[in-house]
Design a protein around this motif. Structure first.
Motif, PDB file in Angstrom:
ATOM      1  N   GLN A  35       0.865  -1.402  -0.058  1.00 36.98           N
ATOM      2  CA  GLN A  35       0.031  -0.456  -0.015  1.00 36.98           C
ATOM      3  C   GLN A  35       0.975   1.149  -0.248  1.00 36.98           C
ATOM      4  O   GLN A  35       0.061   1.541  -0.617  1.00 36.98           O
ATOM      5  N   CYS A  36       2.309   1.828   0.748  1.00 35.95           N
ATOM      6  CA  CYS A  36       2.629   2.257   0.986  1.00 35.95           C
ATOM      7  C   CYS A  36       3.570   2.653  -0.864  1.00 35.95           C
ATOM      8  O   CYS A  36       3.906   3.625  -1.145  1.00 35.95           O
ATOM      9  N   VAL A  37       4.029   1.520  -0.749  1.00 34.44           N
ATOM     10  CA  VAL A  37       4.074   1.620  -2.615  1.00 34.44           C
ATOM     11  C   VAL A  37       3.491   1.871  -3.643  1.00 34.44           C
ATOM     12  O   VAL A  37       3.770   2.754  -4.318  1.00 34.44           O
ATOM     13  N   ARG A  38       2.372   2.059  -3.376  1.00 32.89           N
ATOM     14  CA  ARG A  38       1.318   2.309  -3.868  1.00 32.89           C
ATOM     15  C   ARG A  38       1.365   3.867  -4.272  1.00 32.89           C
ATOM     16  O   ARG A  38       0.537   4.340  -4.872  1.00 32.89           O
ATOM     17  N   ALA A  39       0.756   3.877  -2.981  1.00 35.64           N
ATOM     18  CA  ALA A  39       0.972   5.291  -2.122  1.00 35.64           C
ATOM     19  C   ALA A  39       1.611   6.215  -3.300  1.00 35.64           C
ATOM     20  O   ALA A  39       1.831   7.552  -3.258  1.00 35.64           O
ATOM     21  N   ALA A  40       3.239   5.880  -2.901  1.00 38.77           N
ATOM     22  CA  ALA A  40       4.597   6.623  -3.441  1.00 38.77           C
ATOM     23  C   ALA A  40       3.781   6.877  -5.190  1.00 38.77           C
ATOM     24  O   ALA A  40       4.472   7.698  -6.054  1.00 38.77           O
ATOM     25  N   LEU A  41       3.776   6.095  -5.947  1.00 40.54           N
ATOM     26  CA  LEU A  41       3.611   5.720  -7.364  1.00 40.54           C
ATOM     27  C   LEU A  41       2.272   7.179  -7.248  1.00 40.54           C
ATOM     28  O   LEU A  41       2.652   7.525  -8.818  1.00 40.54           O
ATOM     29  N   ALA A  43       1.425   9.591  -6.130  1.00 41.51           N
ATOM     30  CA  ALA A  43       2.712  10.945  -5.336  1.00 41.51           C
ATOM     31  C   ALA A  43       3.331  10.892  -6.635  1.00 41.51           C
ATOM     32  O   ALA A  43       3.954  12.518  -6.640  1.00 41.51           O
ATOM     33  N   GLY A  44       3.944  10.072  -7.326  1.00 41.95           N
ATOM     34  CA  GLY A  44       4.595  10.642  -8.642  1.00 41.95           C
ATOM     35  C   GLY A  44       5.810  10.067  -7.989  1.00 41.95           C
ATOM     36  O   GLY A  44       6.673  10.932  -9.057  1.00 41.95           O
ATOM     37  N   ILE A  45       6.556  10.038  -6.871  1.00 44.02           N
ATOM     38  CA  ILE A  45       7.732   9.287  -7.349  1.00 44.02           C
ATOM     39  C   ILE A  45       8.207   8.030  -8.205  1.00 44.02           C
ATOM     40  O   ILE A  45       7.370   6.954  -8.592  1.00 44.02           O
ATOM     41  N   THR A  46       9.175   7.889  -9.142  1.00 44.67           N
ATOM     42  CA  THR A  46       9.616   7.553  -9.535  1.00 44.67           C
ATOM     43  C   THR A  46      10.619   6.471  -9.662  1.00 44.67           C
ATOM     44  O   THR A  46      11.132   5.430  -9.647  1.00 44.67           O
ATOM     45  N   SER A  47      11.461   6.852  -8.104  1.00 43.75           N
ATOM     46  CA  SER A  47      12.400   6.235  -7.966  1.00 43.75           C
ATOM     47  C   SER A  47      12.008   5.737  -6.227  1.00 43.75           C
ATOM     48  O   SER A  47      12.319   5.853  -5.310  1.00 43.75           O
ATOM     49  N   PHE A  48      13.051   4.190  -6.002  1.00 45.59           N
ATOM     50  CA  PHE A  48      12.702   3.528  -5.007  1.00 45.59           C
ATOM     51  C   PHE A  48      14.276   3.368  -4.763  1.00 45.59           C
ATOM     52  O   PHE A  48      14.899   1.977  -5.170  1.00 45.59           O
ATOM     53  N   ASP A  49      14.711   3.206  -3.287  1.00 52.83           N
ATOM     54  CA  ASP A  49      15.210   2.192  -3.233  1.00 52.83           C
ATOM     55  C   ASP A  49      15.556   1.775  -1.810  1.00 52.83           C
ATOM     56  O   ASP A  49      14.460   1.472  -1.240  1.00 52.83           O
ATOM     57  N   THR A  50      16.835   0.277  -2.718  1.00 49.26           N
ATOM     58  CA  THR A  50      16.415  -0.645  -1.425  1.00 49.26           C
ATOM     59  C   THR A  50      17.936  -1.209  -1.306  1.00 49.26           C
ATOM     60  O   THR A  50      18.750  -0.409  -1.531  1.00 49.26           O
ATOM     61  N   ALA A  51      17.844  -2.142  -0.646  1.00 48.12           N
ATOM     62  CA  ALA A  51      19.312  -3.105  -0.013  1.00 48.12           C
ATOM     63  C   ALA A  51      19.459  -4.517  -0.392  1.00 48.12           C
ATOM     64  O   ALA A  51      18.047  -4.903   0.353  1.00 48.12           O
ATOM     65  N   ASP A  52      20.137  -5.262  -0.351  1.00 46.80           N
ATOM     66  CA  ASP A  52      20.113  -6.425  -0.689  1.00 46.80           C
ATOM     67  C   ASP A  52      19.833  -7.102   1.612  1.00 46.80           C
ATOM     68  O   ASP A  52      19.452  -7.695   1.502  1.00 46.80           O
ATOM     69  N   VAL A  53      21.143  -6.131   2.216  1.00 42.53           N
ATOM     70  CA  VAL A  53      20.660  -6.321   3.332  1.00 42.53           C
ATOM     71  C   VAL A  53      19.341  -5.973   4.168  1.00 42.53           C
ATOM     72  O   VAL A  53      19.352  -7.117   5.636  1.00 42.53           O
TER      73      VAL A  53
END
Length: 336
Positions: A35-41, A43-53
């Motif tokens: 739901q948070c990712v959908r909200a980001a999309l 809102a126009g957010i196109t950049s997503f940051d994560t990490a393997d750890v």
């Protein structure tokens, strides 16, 4: 949403990046994370940051699933390599060629994509020659598994050396991902000037100081139930440095400053880091969709000089500026 160029590259990223460090696979359930990712999309957010750890690889999987079905070319996906994952064997951490090449393949599989837009060295590896690391990154780029390379929490000297070597090898080092907020300004004196010289931009994490700059933590009062400060899975340890009463009292002085420009305190904090012209994007996380929409309200805001001065006056005495903390906080040996 507005976008900024990342370093001297042609890549543009959203001024707010959605990050899932302490949330996906850890603090919140997968359906809420989606739901948070959908909200980001939305809102126009196109950049997503994560990490393997993050959540020991689970965060990448959750993000990949949440983005499934989106047009890949319309997204900028970032991940990182360095910290130990999996069974934590002798080669399961660091920036050796072996770990870098194996980690990018595993990250792509979890994210469900053929490439990431930005692959970042999560820390500097003092045990691996820089030449070995940068050659591995060059090969990752040439293989099409990452379009650009960045770093996280590297010192000014390390950024300068890394950028120079990347140029020699025919690829671009374009980003640095440090902690940066009104309360934590250690990059300003050395990292930012070196980055400008090298053609590197900042993608900053913790612009709201782990939530302290929202003003919800009150001096002398119990910690709010369910807040990051009460999360024993990692949140409590990361926020502890900002919970001294002196700091919390100073932060409360920001409330009328935010009100004077019709912003919430979290919006003021995000807008403040975006005032720095070397900052391309501020990473925000969320445990509820409405937090995403609130933080995006900082996009495009230009704070007047008098507001910047009022912020400095309110926080006088509690701001950390020592540039040496980047090196002192860095691991001196590979994690196991």
């Amino acid at each position: 949403m507005e976008h900024r160029y990342l370093g001297h590259s042609g890549l543009r990223i959203s001024e707010v990046t959605y990050g899932n460090w302490l949330t996906h696979g850890s603090q919140v359930e997968n359906d809420v994370a989606t739901q948070c990712v959908r909200a980001a999309l939305d809102a126009g957010i196109t950049s997503f940051d994560t990490a393997d750890v993050y959540a020991n690889t689970v965060a990448e999987s959750v993000l990949g699933e949440a983005l499934k079905g989106e047009r890949r070319e319309s997204l900028e996906i970032f991940t990182k390599v360095y910290w130990a994952t999996g069974p934590k064997g002798p080669n399961d951490s660091g920036l050796s060629r072996k770990h870098v090449m194996e980690s990018i393949n595993a990250s792509l599989q979890r994210l469900g994509t053929d490439y990431v837009d930005l692959y970042q060295a999560h820390r500097y590896d003092t045990r691996t020659p820089l030449e070995e690391t940068m050659q591995a990154f060059a090969d990752v780029v040439r293989q099409g598994k990452a379009l650009y390379i960045g770093v996280s929490e590297w010192t000014a000297e390390q950024i300068t050396a890394g950028a120079a070597m990347a140029k020699e090898l025919g690829f671009q080092l374009i980003s640095s991902q440090p902690q940066y907020s009104m309360l934590w300004r250690v990059i300003e004196d050395e990292v930012v000037p070196a980055s400008r010289e090298a053609g590197v931009s900042q993608i900053v994490w913790s612009p709201i100081a782990q939530g302290v700059l929202t003003g919800k933590y009150l001096p002398g009062q119990p910690l709010p139930a369910g807040s990051r400060a009460t999360d024993e899975k990692g949140g409590a340890s990361t926020i502890s440095r900002f919970l001294a009463d002196e700091t919390l009292e100073a932060v409360q002085q920001l409330r009328p400053v935010a009100e004077s420009v019709n912003l919430t305190m979290s919006q003021l904090a995000v807008a403040w880091v975006l005032q720095n012209d070397n900052v391309a994007s501020a990473i925000v996380g969320a445990s509820r969709p409405e937090q995403v929409h609130e933080n995006v309200g900082a996009v495009g805001v230009r704070l007047p000089d008098e507001v910047m001065t009022a912020i400095d006056e309110a926080l006088d005495g509690v701001v950390e500026r020592d540039p040496g903390l980047t090196a002192r906080n860095a691991p001196q040996d590979r994690p196991t």
